[in-house]
Motif scaffolding. Structure first.
Motif, PDB file in Angstrom:
ATOM      1  N   GLY A  92       8.184 -11.740  -8.017  1.00 14.47           N
ATOM      2  CA  GLY A  92       7.397 -10.647  -8.576  1.00 14.47           C
ATOM      3  C   GLY A  92       7.239  -9.546  -7.546  1.00 14.47           C
ATOM      4  O   GLY A  92       7.342  -9.790  -6.342  1.00 14.47           O
ATOM      5  N   ALA A  93       7.035  -8.345  -8.028  1.00 12.58           N
ATOM      6  CA  ALA A  93       6.847  -7.221  -7.103  1.00 12.58           C
ATOM      7  C   ALA A  93       6.048  -6.131  -7.806  1.00 12.58           C
ATOM      8  O   ALA A  93       6.040  -6.036  -9.043  1.00 12.58           O
ATOM      9  N   THR A  94       5.371  -5.338  -6.999  1.00 15.09           N
ATOM     10  CA  THR A  94       4.682  -4.151  -7.485  1.00 15.09           C
ATOM     11  C   THR A  94       5.128  -2.980  -6.633  1.00 15.09           C
ATOM     12  O   THR A  94       5.598  -3.160  -5.506  1.00 15.09           O
ATOM     13  N   GLY A  95       4.981  -1.798  -7.179  1.00 18.16           N
ATOM     14  CA  GLY A  95       5.367  -0.627  -6.411  1.00 18.16           C
ATOM     15  C   GLY A  95       4.719   0.630  -6.935  1.00 18.16           C
ATOM     16  O   GLY A  95       4.181   0.658  -8.049  1.00 18.16           O
ATOM     17  N   GLN A  96       4.768   1.635  -6.105  1.00 18.43           N
ATOM     18  CA  GLN A  96       4.369   2.985  -6.474  1.00 18.43           C
ATOM     19  C   GLN A  96       5.439   3.925  -5.958  1.00 18.43           C
ATOM     20  O   GLN A  96       5.984   3.714  -4.871  1.00 18.43           O
ATOM     21  N   VAL A  97       5.723   4.950  -6.739  1.00 16.56           N
ATOM     22  CA  VAL A  97       6.679   5.955  -6.300  1.00 16.56           C
ATOM     23  C   VAL A  97       6.252   7.298  -6.885  1.00 16.56           C
ATOM     24  O   VAL A  97       5.835   7.382  -8.040  1.00 16.56           O
ATOM     25  N   ALA A  98       6.320   8.336  -6.057  1.00 17.74           N
ATOM     26  CA  ALA A  98       5.918   9.677  -6.480  1.00 17.74           C
ATOM     27  C   ALA A  98       7.037  10.323  -7.288  1.00 17.74           C
ATOM     28  O   ALA A  98       8.222  10.113  -7.014  1.00 17.74           O
ATOM     29  N   LEU A  99       6.646  11.107  -8.272  1.00 16.95           N
ATOM     30  CA  LEU A  99       7.604  11.814  -9.123  1.00 16.95           C
ATOM     31  C   LEU A  99       7.396  13.316  -9.024  1.00 16.95           C
ATOM     32  O   LEU A  99       6.270  13.812  -9.036  1.00 16.95           O
ATOM     33  N   HIS A 100       8.512  14.000  -8.976  1.00 20.44           N
ATOM     34  CA  HIS A 100       8.551  15.453  -9.173  1.00 20.44           C
ATOM     35  C   HIS A 100       9.711  15.677 -10.125  1.00 20.44           C
ATOM     36  O   HIS A 100      10.809  15.163  -9.906  1.00 20.44           O
ATOM     37  N   ALA A 101       9.475  16.382 -11.208  1.00 23.97           N
ATOM     38  CA  ALA A 101      10.544  16.630 -12.172  1.00 23.97           C
ATOM     39  C   ALA A 101      10.505  18.072 -12.640  1.00 23.97           C
ATOM     40  O   ALA A 101       9.432  18.660 -12.798  1.00 23.97           O
ATOM     41  N   LEU A 102      11.678  18.612 -12.845  1.00 23.84           N
ATOM     42  CA  LEU A 102      11.830  19.898 -13.512  1.00 23.84           C
ATOM     43  C   LEU A 102      12.522  19.611 -14.830  1.00 23.84           C
ATOM     44  O   LEU A 102      13.548  18.913 -14.867  1.00 23.84           O
ATOM     45  N   VAL A 103      11.939  20.108 -15.908  1.00 23.02           N
ATOM     46  CA  VAL A 103      12.519  19.887 -17.227  1.00 23.02           C
ATOM     47  C   VAL A 103      12.504  21.200 -17.993  1.00 23.02           C
ATOM     48  O   VAL A 103      11.742  22.121 -17.673  1.00 23.02           O
TER      49      VAL A 103
END
Length: 158
Positions: A92-103
């Motif tokens: 098992g694992a947990t994580g966080q990751v930041a997002l930046h998106a242009l749409v």
């Protein structure tokens, strides 16, 4: 030298690479409208929880349906993720990751989206995949007067 320690350390490294690849595959799947890739990164009972702005979905078919809906509303997407924090505990694992998106949104035009993904992963039968991906939206803002002038998404010059 403790062989078991080396095996555990190697497994942790390989698992981390596999989990980081899942985040990258998510980006590529959405940005390139790659349904097969998108299907491949989830366990069958997984949830994609995008909140009030984009909806919540459980099960691969619901996740794929949400992608088609988002592709209709946002025909061009460019996701970038950074600063992954991943904690692995066996299978098992947990994580966080930041997002930046242009749409490019069909109603709002060019839009910038920022937030944080909170992830849960499991390794089942030797395969790591998402069991839950929850998005914490920091902001969604239209980009007034933003227009690509070069590249594959630029309007032809007259």
């Amino acid at each position: 030298m403790n062989t078991q320690n080396i095996v555990e350390r190697l497994d942790a490294l390989e698992s981390r690479f596999a989990l980081e690849r899942l985040s990258a595959a998510y980006n590529q799947a959405f940005d390139n409208r790659d349904e097969a890739l998108l299907r491949s990164i989830w366990h069958s009972d997984a949830s994609l929880l995008l909140g009030d702005a984009f909806g919540n979905y459980t099960g691969i078919e619901a996740i794929i349906e949400s992608a088609h809906k988002n592709w209709q509303q946002m025909p061009y997407m460019h996701h970038w993720m950074a600063n992954p924090l991943i904690d692995i505990d066996g299978d098992g694992a947990t994580g966080q990751v930041a997002l930046h998106a242009l749409v490019t949104h069909v109603e709002l035009g060019p839009v910038q989206i920022s937030g944080l993904y909170h992830d849960r992963f499991e390794r089942r039968d030797g395969r790591w995949a998402f069991t839950e991906r929850r998005f914490e939206l920091h902001y969604l803002t239209p980009l007034a007067n933003w227009k690509p002038v070069a590249g594959t998404e630029a309007a032809p010059q007259t």
